[in-house]
Design a protein around this motif. Structure first.
Motif, short mmCIF file in Angstrom:
data_model
loop_
_atom_site.label_atom_id
_atom_site.label_comp_id
_atom_site.label_asym_id
_atom_site.label_seq_id
_atom_site.Cartn_x
_atom_site.Cartn_y
_atom_site.Cartn_z
N ASN A 1 60.32 101.43 80.63
CA ASN A 1 60.73 102.70 81.23
C ASN A 1 60.61 102.64 82.75
OD1 ASN A 1 61.58 105.44 80.97
ND2 ASN A 1 59.50 106.07 81.48
N PHE B 1 58.24 107.39 72.92
CA PHE B 1 58.03 106.05 73.48
C PHE B 1 57.43 105.07 72.48
CE2 PHE B 1 57.95 108.87 77.27
CZ PHE B 1 59.10 108.37 77.86
N GLN C 1 54.04 102.13 75.34
CA GLN C 1 55.17 101.43 75.97
C GLN C 1 54.81 101.08 77.41
OE1 GLN C 1 58.33 103.62 77.82
NE2 GLN C 1 59.87 102.79 76.43
N ALA D 1 65.02 107.77 83.03
CA ALA D 1 65.26 109.21 82.97
C ALA D 1 66.12 109.63 84.15
CB ALA D 1 63.94 109.97 82.97
N MET E 1 65.14 101.50 80.30
CA MET E 1 65.53 102.90 80.12
C MET E 1 65.12 103.67 81.36
SD MET E 1 62.77 104.01 77.15
CE MET E 1 63.47 105.65 76.92
N LYS F 1 50.19 106.31 78.77
CA LYS F 1 51.33 105.79 78.02
C LYS F 1 51.20 104.32 77.65
CE LYS F 1 56.29 105.94 78.73
NZ LYS F 1 56.39 104.54 79.16
N LYS G 1 61.31 98.84 75.00
CA LYS G 1 61.99 99.04 76.27
C LYS G 1 60.98 99.18 77.40
CE LYS G 1 66.32 101.23 74.71
NZ LYS G 1 67.24 100.22 75.25
N GLU H 1 55.81 100.59 81.42
CA GLU H 1 56.74 101.16 82.39
C GLU H 1 56.31 100.79 83.79
OE1 GLU H 1 56.63 105.45 81.83
OE2 GLU H 1 55.39 105.68 83.61
N PRO I 1 60.46 105.32 85.63
CA PRO I 1 60.43 106.69 86.15
C PRO I 1 60.63 106.71 87.66
CG PRO I 1 58.21 105.91 85.79
CD PRO I 1 59.12 104.81 85.31
N TYR J 1 68.43 108.72 79.96
CA TYR J 1 67.99 109.75 79.03
C TYR J 1 67.34 110.92 79.75
CZ TYR J 1 63.11 108.41 79.82
OH TYR J 1 61.89 108.18 80.40
#
Length: 488
Positions: A329, A320, A413, A232, A230, A409, A327, A415, A331, A256
């Protein structure tokens, strides 16, 4: 919920401890025990008299189907720690590497130190963990009694910087953080800088576009081979470049934006990405979050990180953790070390001025520590032709502030940012400064044009103050006005 305690963390110590439920255990050199939470990816590869352990994931931009085992099998061929750190610079990801060769024992982490290593020299051994308060608990270390330290951790500046520390320091005097570009020699109990190792030589804008675009695209394609991704997408430069680089696998990625309280229906971060993605046949998913948080989750959130930021808790839990726990993430952090964030024409850099750049003006605790860092940075500037402010942006701003959200985080999740690759940053930093300005972004926009030109049809960050800076630089009077307003 108990499985969330210290999720995605590790502990390295010279004695056996009460193993946490479900944690994996490794023995290293017969002297050390490594305990790893099961949700932190672990890869071990051994050859006679050699061992390499990777905590986290590594991605090869040139061999997209390589997994962690493939990468570890290549890295273990390194004859020295210097060769290993150089070889590891080709890979992206969020990781820690533990390397044992004969009697030698080393540790280091990814380019932005986003997978944290905190360490202490205790009872003639090295102890390490993902969090300083965990080490303090095991080693019975109290918070610093220095009023200057305590004042800093209670200060407005500390809160404004998302509860991040300063350089390698913590609230516990003997516990330090391993900064980007350094490795820990466990046997010698010594920290050694391993980057840079060669002089920064400028390349042309076109070379930077071709090499940087290829590598960033390869990193995202490699991550796509293993994960459900995913990403952003905002009105900014960093995420639009990731969007452009994700083009070959864009049908597989969940794009997203989180609908933050400050947004309204005309907010650029909502409107512009939606227009862009629609033009190229993709969907922008607008995610809503709730302030209703499970109390047990909240308890472990603050147990896992002593200075976890409550501001992020609602999003971390309701989006999340509850909606996308499986998933990965991606960034846009870490990219702007190549975009002159601390841009200034001031000729003489002092610890006080560095503190002012980073909104720590007149904070003695910060000034004192920047003085030590600046002495070494001046040597790097002379030997390797890297600008001091680029190093400050890398090792302080990105190595501390921009890794805090990822640490918070981890309970919810995993990332990583695709920009987190040392060789990629070397390419970016080799492009002449005039193309890498934080406001005009010539280099980034040239890469976007190269990768996916349709993404340039909508404006970038059309906020008043950003447009003013952009236009003043275009007509060549930005610095004159800034000097009058700021004095530097």
């Amino acid at each position: 919920m108990e499985e969330l305690l210290y999720r995605r963390q590790f502990i390295l110590c010279p004695e056996e401890i009460d193993n946490r439920q479900g944690w994996n255990q490794f023995n290293i050199k017969g002297d050390y025990y490594l305990y790893v939470h099961p949700d932190l990816i672990q890869t071990e590869y051994t050859e006679p008299n050699q061992q390499i352990i990777i905590l986290g994931d590594m991605y090869d931009p040139l061999n997209e189907r390589f997994n962690n085992i493939d990468i570890a099998a290549r890295l273990i061929k390194s004859k020295t720690i210097e060769e290993l750190t150089a070889n590891s610079s080709a890979y992206a990801g969020r990781f820690i590497i533990i390397f044992v060769k004969g009697d030698l024992f080393y540790m280091f982490n990814d380019a932005s130190a986003s997978r944290k290593i905190y360490y202490i020299y205790h009872k003639d051994y090295v102890w390490c963990a993902s969090q300083p308060h965990v080490l303090a608990d095991f080693c019975s270390i109290k918070e610093s009694g220095d009023p200057q330290v305590q004042d800093f951790y209670r200060s407005r500046e500390f809160k404004q910087h998302d509860h991040c520390g300063v350089l390698n320091n913590t609230i516990y005097d003997p516990i330090k953080q391993l900064l980007p570009n350094f490795y820990l020699d466990v046997k010698l109990k010594k920290i050694i800088r391993f980057w840079p190792v060669k002089k920064n030589i400028h390349i042309s804008l076109q070379e930077g576009v071709e090499h940087g675009s290829k590598m960033l695209t390869g990193i995202i394609k490699s991550a796509n081979e293993r994960n459900d991704l995913m990403m952003a997408v905002t009105a900014g430069n960093d995420t639009r470049m990731l969007l452009a680089a994700s083009r070959p696998v864009s049908e597989n990625i969940f794009y997203y934006i989180i609908n933050l309280p400050r947004y309204d229906e005309k907010s650029p971060d909502l409107v512009i990405p939606n227009k862009l993605l629609s033009k190229v046949g993709l969907k922008q998913n607008v995610l809503e979050f709730s302030n209703d948080i499970d109390e047990e989750f909240k308890k472990y959130y603050f147990l896992n990180n002593q200075f976890a930021h409550e501001r992020n808790l609602s999003i971390i839990y309701s989006i999340f953790y509850k909606q996308f726990p499986d998933k990965i993430n991606m960034p846009g952090r870490f990219s702007d070390i190549a975009r002159n964030f601390f841009n200034t024409y001031h000729k003489v850099l002092t610890p006080e001025l560095l503190a002012t750049f980073w909104n720590y003006e007149d904070v003695d605790y910060v000034v004192d520590r920047y003085k030590i860092w600046l002495e070494e940075a001046n040597k790097i500037k002379g030997d390797y032709n890297y600008r001091i402010l680029e190093l400050l942006n890398w090792e302080e701003r990105n190595g501390n502030l921009y890794t805090q959200y990822q640490v918070d985080k981890d309970i919810a999740q995993e990332e990583f940012t695709p920009y987190n690759c040392r060789n990629l940053m070397e390419i970016y930093l080799a492009v002449p400064n005039k193309y890498r300005d934080i406001h005009t972004n010539v280099y980034f926009r040239a890469m976007i044009k190269h990768l996916w030109p349709e993404l340039l049809t909508e404006p970038f960050n059309p906020k008043f103050e950003k447009r003013v800076s952009y236009n003043l630089k275009k007509i060549g009077i930005y610095w004159y006005i800034r000097r009058i307003i700021r004095g530097w």
